[in-house]
Write a protein that holds these residues in place. Structure first.
Motif, mmCIF file in Angstrom:
data_model
loop_
_atom_site.group_PDB
_atom_site.id
_atom_site.type_symbol
_atom_site.label_atom_id
_atom_site.label_comp_id
_atom_site.label_asym_id
_atom_site.label_seq_id
_atom_site.Cartn_x
_atom_site.Cartn_y
_atom_site.Cartn_z
ATOM 1 N N CYS A 101 -41.564 97.455 79.079
ATOM 2 C CA CYS A 101 -42.107 96.281 79.765
ATOM 3 C C CYS A 101 -43.146 95.574 78.899
ATOM 4 C CB CYS A 101 -42.738 96.682 81.095
ATOM 5 S SG CYS A 101 -41.519 97.141 82.314
ATOM 6 N N ILE A 102 -43.970 96.358 78.236
ATOM 7 C CA ILE A 102 -45.015 95.731 77.399
ATOM 8 C C ILE A 102 -44.371 94.972 76.243
ATOM 9 C CG2 ILE A 102 -46.931 96.250 75.813
ATOM 10 C CD1 ILE A 102 -47.829 98.315 77.907
ATOM 11 N N ASN A 103 -43.361 95.577 75.612
ATOM 12 C CA ASN A 103 -42.625 94.858 74.563
ATOM 13 C C ASN A 103 -42.022 93.570 75.123
ATOM 14 O OD1 ASN A 103 -43.084 96.572 72.453
ATOM 15 N ND2 ASN A 103 -41.150 97.664 72.619
ATOM 16 N N ALA A 104 -41.427 93.680 76.324
ATOM 17 C CA ALA A 104 -40.778 92.505 76.931
ATOM 18 C C ALA A 104 -41.817 91.412 77.182
ATOM 19 C CB ALA A 104 -40.098 92.918 78.225
ATOM 20 N N MET A 105 -42.976 91.810 77.667
ATOM 21 C CA MET A 105 -44.028 90.814 77.956
ATOM 22 C C MET A 105 -44.562 90.205 76.668
ATOM 23 S SD MET A 105 -46.115 92.197 81.200
ATOM 24 C CE MET A 105 -46.071 93.945 81.229
ATOM 25 N N GLU A 106 -44.646 91.047 75.623
ATOM 26 C CA GLU A 106 -45.146 90.527 74.340
ATOM 27 C C GLU A 106 -44.176 89.519 73.740
ATOM 28 O OE1 GLU A 106 -48.108 94.177 72.955
ATOM 29 O OE2 GLU A 106 -46.049 94.179 72.236
ATOM 30 N N ALA A 107 -42.867 89.687 74.081
ATOM 31 C CA ALA A 107 -41.859 88.771 73.526
ATOM 32 C C ALA A 107 -41.713 87.509 74.386
ATOM 33 C CB ALA A 107 -40.518 89.490 73.433
ATOM 34 N N SER A 108 -42.301 87.531 75.615
ATOM 35 C CA SER A 108 -42.075 86.425 76.561
ATOM 36 C C SER A 108 -43.126 85.330 76.442
ATOM 37 C CB SER A 108 -42.118 86.959 77.994
ATOM 38 O OG SER A 108 -41.114 87.917 78.161
ATOM 39 N N LYS A 109 -42.707 84.125 76.868
ATOM 40 C CA LYS A 109 -43.672 83.013 76.956
ATOM 41 C C LYS A 109 -44.280 83.041 78.352
ATOM 42 C CE LYS A 109 -41.584 79.703 73.814
ATOM 43 N NZ LYS A 109 -40.109 79.698 73.839
ATOM 44 N N GLN A 110 -45.325 82.228 78.549
ATOM 45 C CA GLN A 110 -45.924 82.086 79.882
ATOM 46 C C GLN A 110 -44.843 81.649 80.856
ATOM 47 O OE1 GLN A 110 -49.324 80.014 80.876
ATOM 48 N NE2 GLN A 110 -50.611 81.693 80.192
ATOM 49 N N GLU A 111 -44.953 82.123 82.085
ATOM 50 C CA GLU A 111 -43.975 81.828 83.142
ATOM 51 C C GLU A 111 -42.637 82.539 82.922
ATOM 52 O OE1 GLU A 111 -44.903 80.304 85.931
ATOM 53 O OE2 GLU A 111 -46.854 80.078 84.952
ATOM 54 N N GLY A 112 -42.544 83.313 81.855
ATOM 55 C CA GLY A 112 -41.307 84.052 81.601
ATOM 56 C C GLY A 112 -41.107 85.137 82.662
ATOM 57 N N GLU A 113 -39.888 85.632 82.741
ATOM 58 C CA GLU A 113 -39.586 86.637 83.761
ATOM 59 C C GLU A 113 -39.197 87.957 83.099
ATOM 60 O OE1 GLU A 113 -36.239 85.935 86.484
ATOM 61 O OE2 GLU A 113 -37.814 85.703 88.005
ATOM 62 N N VAL A 114 -39.744 89.025 83.593
ATOM 63 C CA VAL A 114 -39.338 90.355 83.117
ATOM 64 C C VAL A 114 -38.879 91.150 84.348
ATOM 65 C CG1 VAL A 114 -40.109 92.507 82.046
ATOM 66 C CG2 VAL A 114 -40.927 90.329 81.148
#
Ligand SMILES: Nc1ncnc2c1ncn2[C@@H]1O[C@H](COP(=O)(O)OP(=O)(O)O)[C@@H](O)[C@H]1O
Ligand SMILES: [Mg+2]
Length: 375
Positions: A277-290
């Motif tokens: 999840c942390i990797n996914a969040m680090e790869a995401s932009k604001q408002e992105g969905e994980v």
């Protein structure tokens, strides 16, 4: 008696000496084969049927740090009194000399003039000689032994480095999430949940324990039967605070009502999901969905966990490297997260794989479902 004047390395009063005396004029100086072995850096000892030392060469003198006079015409166990010796070495010498008819070898630490040496004793039964002749060769294996020790030491150091970076990585993640969790609890004024605190404090404690007892690091947490819904729900809930700080929508979706339990370790599975999840969040932009999704493939008997993001994706050329130790594309990355995830999932007898495109990444974990037993 040993003829010391002529620096003999052959006893003068054994039956063999008598034989030699009749055959060779200079029998009681070092014989050619003894010299040859010395030149090859091999020590040589000959014992008669009563296990009395009768011959040796210069090399053996040097390795053992004694003169021939000390050994020749004496029973084998005099060798045990040449140096102060600990019980293990003493035991090894006794075991070795007990039966020299058998081909065998023994390594021993031998201190000469304050210098530690490693000697390799080999018994060499020669078929052409009578059964009552005993030959022992001695080799100095200090250099290869030291190299081996150095390699072990370096392995330990790199192991320590790995644990240090693992611990730093785990603690960084745990504290970041814990901070977010506390903040969210405060904002929602929902009152703290002791069991949530407990899980993550336990996680931090676990990381520190691994670090402090790094000799035992290979020890793994024990496997247990766990219910993945609860584990995933709790983990996602714990990460909510961190996600909302980053403006990311993180949620958990349960795709199947009847998810069977799996055999894993609760804390370690949380750890894996947290990393993904942390990797996914680090790869995401604001408002992105994980999204963390849980499903069950009843045909294959697998519980499937997907961690999906709409982030930057992983270029095809890098896909095969992301599970490698220390592989990172981040400035402050450590490259241990995915390496650990794979190791832990392997230990649960599961698999972890990845699919990625420019529109996002999906990590999929399959864990074998724990089959129900009917009695
Ligand atoms: N969800 C993801 N999206 C894009 N890239 C990712 C994702 N997860 C992992 N990666 C890539 O894999 C690399 C290794 O990840 P990891 O082992 O967790 O180490 P770190 O996060 O410290 O870089 C990352 O640096 C990144 O390039
Ligand atoms: Mg990571």
């Amino acid at each position: 008696m040993v003829n010391t004047d002529r620096q003999t390395l052959v006893s003068t009063n054994s039956p063999r000496a008598y034989q030699l005396r009749t055959l060779l004029p200079n029998y009681n100086t070092e014989r050619p084969e003894q010299i040859l072995l010395s030149k090859m850096g091999i020590g040589y000892l000959y014992l008669d049927e009563y296990l009395i030392f009768r011959e040796m060469n210069r090399c053996a003198e040097r390795f053992l740090g004694v003169t021939a006079k000390t050994l020749l015409d004496r029973q084998w166990f005099v060798i045990c009194n040449l140096r102060p010796m600990d019980r293990n070495n003493l035991r090894a010498l006794y075991d070795f000399f007990e039966d020299l008819q058998v081909e065998k070898q023994m390594e021993i630490k031998w201190t000469v003039k304050g210098c530690d040496r490693y000697l390799l004793f080999k018994s060499v039964p020669l078929e052409c000689e009578s059964k009552n002749d005993f030959y022992v060769t001695i080799e100095d294996i200090t250099v290869p032994k030291m190299l081996e020790e150095n390699i072990k030491h370096m392995d330990r150091l790199s192991h320590l480095g790995l644990i240090a970076s693992n611990t730093a990585h785990d603690l960084k993640n745990a504290f970041t999430c814990f901070k977010g969790f506390l903040q969210m609890e405060k904002e929602n004024e929902s009152g703290s949940k002791p069991e949530q605190w407990h899980h993550y404090l336990e996680f931090i404690q676990n990381s520190l324990e691994k670090f402090s007892s790094f000799a035992k690091v290979e020890q793994q947490n024990s496997l247990e039967i766990i219910h993945p819904q609860k584990t995933l729900q709790d983990t996602v809930r714990f990460l909510q605070g961190h996600a909302s700080n980053k403006g990311i929508h993180l949620h958990f979706e349960d795709r199947n009502r009847d998810i069977p339990p799996v055999v894993a370790n609760e804390l370690e599975l949380r750890h894996v999901i947290m990393n993904l999840c942390i990797n996914a969040m680090e790869a995401s932009k604001q408002e992105g969905e994980v999204i963390v999704e849980l499903d069950y493939d009843s045909e294959r008997g697998n519980v499937a966990i997907h961690v999906k993001d709409e982030g930057c994706g992983i270029p095809k050329v890098n896909l095969s490297r992301i599970f490698d130790l220390y592989y990172t594309t981040k400035q402050n990355g450590t490259g241990v997260g995915l390496y650990n995830c794979r190791k832990l999932i392997d230990s649960f007898h599961g698999t972890i794989s990845v699919e990625s495109s420019a529109t996002g990444t999906i990590f999929t974990i399959f864990l074998p479902a724990k089959k129900a037993h009917f009695f």
